[in-house]
Design a protein around this motif. Structure first.
Motif, PDB file in Angstrom:
ATOM      1  N   ASP A 118      48.144  31.238  28.348  1.00 16.34           N
ATOM      2  CA  ASP A 118      48.192  30.438  29.336  1.00 16.34           C
ATOM      3  C   ASP A 118      48.545  30.946  30.671  1.00 16.34           C
ATOM      4  O   ASP A 118      47.672  30.679  31.799  1.00 16.34           O
ATOM      5  N   GLU A 119      49.440  32.155  30.773  1.00 17.54           N
ATOM      6  CA  GLU A 119      49.553  32.699  32.121  1.00 17.54           C
ATOM      7  C   GLU A 119      48.306  33.437  32.579  1.00 17.54           C
ATOM      8  O   GLU A 119      47.989  33.211  33.942  1.00 17.54           O
ATOM      9  N   ASP A 120      47.684  34.192  31.763  1.00 24.07           N
ATOM     10  CA  ASP A 120      46.306  34.829  32.486  1.00 24.07           C
ATOM     11  C   ASP A 120      45.190  33.856  32.916  1.00 24.07           C
ATOM     12  O   ASP A 120      44.571  33.684  33.764  1.00 24.07           O
ATOM     13  N   GLU A 121      45.078  32.814  32.204  1.00 22.80           N
ATOM     14  CA  GLU A 121      44.142  31.584  32.258  1.00 22.80           C
ATOM     15  C   GLU A 121      44.588  31.013  33.758  1.00 22.80           C
ATOM     16  O   GLU A 121      43.760  30.551  34.520  1.00 22.80           O
ATOM     17  N   LYS A 122      45.868  30.709  34.090  1.00 22.57           N
ATOM     18  CA  LYS A 122      46.389  30.094  35.262  1.00 22.57           C
ATOM     19  C   LYS A 122      45.953  31.026  36.472  1.00 22.57           C
ATOM     20  O   LYS A 122      45.355  30.794  37.606  1.00 22.57           O
ATOM     21  N   MET A 123      46.082  32.426  36.314  1.00 22.31           N
ATOM     22  CA  MET A 123      45.736  33.317  37.147  1.00 22.31           C
ATOM     23  C   MET A 123      44.185  33.416  37.525  1.00 22.31           C
ATOM     24  O   MET A 123      43.803  33.504  38.534  1.00 22.31           O
ATOM     25  N   MET A 124      43.271  33.388  36.324  1.00 22.29           N
ATOM     26  CA  MET A 124      42.055  33.414  36.563  1.00 22.29           C
ATOM     27  C   MET A 124      41.536  32.046  37.355  1.00 22.29           C
ATOM     28  O   MET A 124      40.794  32.264  38.011  1.00 22.29           O
ATOM     29  N   ARG A 125      42.262  31.081  36.977  1.00 23.44           N
ATOM     30  CA  ARG A 125      41.831  29.739  37.681  1.00 23.44           C
ATOM     31  C   ARG A 125      42.076  29.829  39.161  1.00 23.44           C
ATOM     32  O   ARG A 125      41.138  29.568  39.981  1.00 23.44           O
ATOM     33  N   SER A 126      43.189  30.261  39.524  1.00 23.44           N
ATOM     34  CA  SER A 126      43.511  30.533  40.903  1.00 23.44           C
ATOM     35  C   SER A 126      42.623  31.340  41.443  1.00 23.44           C
ATOM     36  O   SER A 126      42.206  31.011  42.705  1.00 23.44           O
ATOM     37  N   LYS A 127      42.236  32.474  40.922  1.00 27.39           N
ATOM     38  CA  LYS A 127      41.137  33.538  41.535  1.00 27.39           C
ATOM     39  C   LYS A 127      39.947  32.631  41.798  1.00 27.39           C
ATOM     40  O   LYS A 127      39.216  32.774  42.564  1.00 27.39           O
ATOM     41  N   GLU A 128      39.640  31.770  40.803  1.00 23.70           N
ATOM     42  CA  GLU A 128      38.333  31.243  40.991  1.00 23.70           C
ATOM     43  C   GLU A 128      38.312  30.316  41.909  1.00 23.70           C
ATOM     44  O   GLU A 128      37.434  30.306  42.793  1.00 23.70           O
TER      45      GLU A 128
END
Length: 137
Positions: A118-128
């Motif tokens: 979840d934490e990594d996915e949140k960062m990935m979405r933020s970067k996207e």
């Protein structure tokens, strides 16, 4: 060098602007652009790769094969145009926005971003979202 290849009838528009956008993102992530190949394909084509190489019997929108050497990015990014079209409908977004999301998603993996928890996915979405806001096409 960024190249766009097609294993389906689809053809990407604005490839020069998209290449420039990806290159700027790579530079901003303190990485160096190497040889990055985008391959646009069908669900069936990508499903076979998913089964044969990753042992996953599921449909997906993007698979990245990373051949990077440190911070010099190299790899093949396969994108299912079928899946992106369906996801655009499901997520109530434009196809142009969804295809841009998976294009930048693949290269963000090469930059070191993950999306398995979840934490990594949140960062990935933020970067996207950050890079989507910087598009000029």
């Amino acid at each position: 060098m960024i190249s766009f290849n097609y294993e389906t009838e689809f053809s990407l528009e604005h490839t020069d602007q998209i290449s420039e956008w990806i290159s700027k993102a790579i530079t901003e992530e303190n990485c160096k652009e190497g040889e990055i190949n985008y391959i646009f394909c069908s669900d069936d084509y990508l499903h076979k790769l998913n089964v044969d190489f990753l042992d996953h019997d599921t449909l997906t929108d993007v698979i990245s094969f990373d051949y990077s050497l440190g911070k010099e990015l190299h790899g093949d990014i396969y994108i299912s145009v079928d899946r992106v079209k369906e996801n655009a409908v499901d997520f109530k977004t434009l196809f142009k926005d969804e295809i841009s999301r998976v294009i930048i998603h693949g290269v963000l993996h090469y930059c070191g971003y993950k999306d398995k928890n979840d934490e990594d996915e949140k960062m990935m979405r933020s970067k996207e979202e950050y890079y989507l806001a910087k598009r000029n096409f």
